[in-house]
Write a protein that holds these residues in place. Structure first.
Motif, mmCIF file in Angstrom:
data_model
loop_
_atom_site.group_PDB
_atom_site.id
_atom_site.type_symbol
_atom_site.label_atom_id
_atom_site.label_comp_id
_atom_site.label_asym_id
_atom_site.label_seq_id
_atom_site.Cartn_x
_atom_site.Cartn_y
_atom_site.Cartn_z
ATOM 1 N N PRO A 15 0.837 -1.202 0.000
ATOM 2 C CA PRO A 15 0.000 0.000 0.000
ATOM 3 C C PRO A 15 0.871 1.250 0.000
ATOM 4 O O PRO A 15 1.871 1.321 0.721
ATOM 5 C CB PRO A 15 -0.794 -0.128 1.306
ATOM 6 C CG PRO A 15 -0.878 -1.600 1.536
ATOM 7 C CD PRO A 15 0.443 -2.145 1.062
ATOM 8 N N MET A 16 0.493 2.222 -0.828
ATOM 9 C CA MET A 16 1.303 3.432 -0.949
ATOM 10 C C MET A 16 0.418 4.640 -1.217
ATOM 11 O O MET A 16 -0.750 4.505 -1.584
ATOM 12 C CB MET A 16 2.334 3.272 -2.075
ATOM 13 C CG MET A 16 1.723 3.068 -3.453
ATOM 14 S SD MET A 16 2.968 2.771 -4.753
ATOM 15 C CE MET A 16 3.463 1.090 -4.386
ATOM 16 N N LYS A 17 0.989 5.801 -1.022
ATOM 17 C CA LYS A 17 0.266 7.039 -1.295
ATOM 18 C C LYS A 17 0.078 7.200 -2.800
ATOM 19 O O LYS A 17 0.850 6.670 -3.602
ATOM 20 C CB LYS A 17 1.051 8.239 -0.744
ATOM 21 C CG LYS A 17 1.182 8.250 0.771
ATOM 22 C CD LYS A 17 1.963 9.473 1.229
ATOM 23 C CE LYS A 17 2.099 9.501 2.750
ATOM 24 N NZ LYS A 17 2.872 10.678 3.211
ATOM 25 N N ILE A 18 -0.942 7.969 -3.162
ATOM 26 C CA ILE A 18 -1.243 8.197 -4.581
ATOM 27 C C ILE A 18 -0.025 8.773 -5.295
ATOM 28 O O ILE A 18 0.307 8.368 -6.411
ATOM 29 C CB ILE A 18 -2.444 9.145 -4.734
ATOM 30 C CG1 ILE A 18 -3.728 8.425 -4.313
ATOM 31 C CG2 ILE A 18 -2.571 9.636 -6.173
ATOM 32 C CD1 ILE A 18 -4.954 9.309 -4.316
ATOM 33 N N GLU A 19 0.651 9.713 -4.630
ATOM 34 C CA GLU A 19 1.812 10.355 -5.257
ATOM 35 C C GLU A 19 2.898 9.335 -5.578
ATOM 36 O O GLU A 19 3.528 9.394 -6.651
ATOM 37 C CB GLU A 19 2.379 11.442 -4.335
ATOM 38 C CG GLU A 19 1.442 12.610 -4.069
ATOM 39 C CD GLU A 19 0.410 12.299 -2.987
ATOM 40 O OE1 GLU A 19 -0.484 13.141 -2.784
ATOM 41 O OE2 GLU A 19 0.498 11.220 -2.350
ATOM 42 N N ASP A 20 3.122 8.411 -4.665
ATOM 43 C CA ASP A 20 4.137 7.388 -4.883
ATOM 44 C C ASP A 20 3.717 6.411 -5.992
ATOM 45 O O ASP A 20 4.538 5.984 -6.801
ATOM 46 C CB ASP A 20 4.391 6.604 -3.589
ATOM 47 C CG ASP A 20 4.981 7.490 -2.494
ATOM 48 O OD1 ASP A 20 5.662 8.473 -2.852
ATOM 49 O OD2 ASP A 20 4.759 7.193 -1.305
ATOM 50 N N PHE A 21 2.438 6.075 -6.026
ATOM 51 C CA PHE A 21 1.931 5.193 -7.074
ATOM 52 C C PHE A 21 2.113 5.823 -8.458
ATOM 53 O O PHE A 21 2.586 5.179 -9.400
ATOM 54 C CB PHE A 21 0.451 4.879 -6.835
ATOM 55 C CG PHE A 21 -0.168 4.036 -7.915
ATOM 56 C CD1 PHE A 21 -0.113 2.651 -7.867
ATOM 57 C CD2 PHE A 21 -0.817 4.631 -8.987
ATOM 58 C CE1 PHE A 21 -0.681 1.884 -8.882
ATOM 59 C CE2 PHE A 21 -1.381 3.874 -10.005
ATOM 60 C CZ PHE A 21 -1.310 2.494 -9.944
ATOM 61 N N GLU A 22 1.738 7.096 -8.563
ATOM 62 C CA GLU A 22 1.819 7.763 -9.863
ATOM 63 C C GLU A 22 3.275 7.941 -10.313
ATOM 64 O O GLU A 22 3.577 7.846 -11.502
ATOM 65 C CB GLU A 22 1.104 9.105 -9.797
ATOM 66 C CG GLU A 22 -0.410 8.945 -9.626
ATOM 67 C CD GLU A 22 -1.146 10.257 -9.592
ATOM 68 O OE1 GLU A 22 -0.494 11.312 -9.392
ATOM 69 O OE2 GLU A 22 -2.392 10.241 -9.756
ATOM 70 N N LYS A 23 4.165 8.172 -9.364
ATOM 71 C CA LYS A 23 5.574 8.290 -9.693
ATOM 72 C C LYS A 23 6.118 6.987 -10.238
ATOM 73 O O LYS A 23 6.958 6.953 -11.144
ATOM 74 C CB LYS A 23 6.374 8.718 -8.447
ATOM 75 C CG LYS A 23 7.834 9.042 -8.716
ATOM 76 C CD LYS A 23 8.547 9.410 -7.426
ATOM 77 C CE LYS A 23 7.941 10.651 -6.800
ATOM 78 N NZ LYS A 23 8.697 11.056 -5.564
ATOM 79 N N LYS A 24 5.597 5.872 -9.726
ATOM 80 C CA LYS A 24 6.097 4.548 -10.115
ATOM 81 C C LYS A 24 5.433 3.999 -11.371
ATOM 82 O O LYS A 24 6.069 3.334 -12.192
ATOM 83 C CB LYS A 24 5.905 3.563 -8.958
ATOM 84 C CG LYS A 24 6.496 2.184 -9.197
ATOM 85 C CD LYS A 24 6.404 1.313 -7.946
ATOM 86 C CE LYS A 24 7.038 -0.057 -8.171
ATOM 87 N NZ LYS A 24 6.977 -0.907 -6.943
ATOM 88 N N TYR A 25 4.125 4.253 -11.518
ATOM 89 C CA TYR A 25 3.358 3.564 -12.565
ATOM 90 C C TYR A 25 2.802 4.453 -13.673
ATOM 91 O O TYR A 25 2.265 3.943 -14.649
ATOM 92 C CB TYR A 25 2.201 2.786 -11.940
ATOM 93 C CG TYR A 25 2.667 1.657 -11.056
ATOM 94 C CD1 TYR A 25 3.224 0.490 -11.599
ATOM 95 C CD2 TYR A 25 2.572 1.737 -9.664
ATOM 96 C CE1 TYR A 25 3.648 -0.541 -10.803
ATOM 97 C CE2 TYR A 25 2.992 0.709 -8.854
ATOM 98 C CZ TYR A 25 3.526 -0.434 -9.428
ATOM 99 O OH TYR A 25 3.956 -1.460 -8.614
ATOM 100 N N LEU A 26 2.894 5.787 -13.528
ATOM 101 C CA LEU A 26 2.384 6.658 -14.592
ATOM 102 C C LEU A 26 3.504 7.119 -15.524
ATOM 103 O O LEU A 26 4.608 7.335 -15.074
ATOM 104 C CB LEU A 26 1.674 7.858 -13.983
ATOM 105 C CG LEU A 26 0.133 7.805 -14.060
ATOM 106 C CD1 LEU A 26 -0.394 6.566 -13.374
ATOM 107 C CD2 LEU A 26 -0.470 9.058 -13.476
#
Length: 210
Positions: A199-210
């Motif tokens: 589980p991660m913050k939205i910002e971290d998810f977007e940095k990794k997967y967007l």
């Protein structure tokens, strides 16, 4: 939480239900998840989808269908990109009610997943009679996948039955390459777990997967 650190859902959901806050929390989570999914879809990832859990309290509300419909209208997310998860125990405790509610949800174009399958009073007949798209096998069967004959047989059996009735299977709690390989060998089409990410913050998810 800055003070409590990582708090598991099992710790706060029951308290939120007891305090009468679960409906407000649930609607907020639903709206925010749909908004973010719509954002991802519009900015280069039309294949991205989100799953949102519905608690017992949510599904027993008389206006649950209107609530979901309002979320879809407000956020303009593609209904097929939203999956709502219900727990196996709830579904089996009031099968007639669940069949009606889940059937109405599916009419909206939203997908439905049966969560934690195998932990309650599992009846394989129920998965045939329920209007669901995905069966999520609880992580206790995945923990020893490839090491325990019963776990292997259970996952394989549920996967084969699901394929027969046109339902997808997702295994939860995959944490190792070995578990992943065994699930892939069984041709399980959906795999979830810390092996891919915690589980991660939205910002971290977007940095990794967007």
């Amino acid at each position: 939480s800055p003070k409590l650190g990582f708090v598991m859902p099992s710790e706060f959901i029951a308290l939120a239900e007891y305090l009468g806050l679960i409906n407000e929390i649930g609607y907020h989570v639903l709206i925010e998840a749909c908004k973010r999914c719509k954002y991802w879809n519009d900015f280069g990832h039309p294949e991205y989808k989100v799953n949102v859990n519905l608690s017992v309290i949510h599904l027993l509300q008389n206006d649950i269908i209107d609530t979901i419909k309002n979320a879809l209208t407000e956020t303009e997310v593609q209904p097929s990109n939203l999956t709502l998860e219900v727990t196996e125990g709830l579904a089996i405790n009031d099968m007639k009610r669940m069949q009606e509610v889940l059937g109405e949800i599916k009419k909206l174009g939203v997908r439905v997943a049966l969560d934690d399958f195998g932990t309650g009073y599992s009846s394989l007949n129920h998965i045939r009679s329920m209007p669901i798209d995905v069966i999520k096998i609880e992580r206790c069967f995945i923990k020893h996948l490839g090491e325990d004959d019963f776990s292997d047989a259970f996952v394989k059996m549920v996967n084969e039955l699901a394929n027969t009735i046109g339902v997808k299977v997702c295994v939860e709690g995959v944490e190792t390459k070995k578990q992943l390989d065994v699930a892939c060998d069984m041709k399980v089409c959906m795999i979830q777990g810390y092996y891919f990410g915690k589980p991660m913050k939205i910002e971290d998810f977007e940095k990794k997967y967007l």
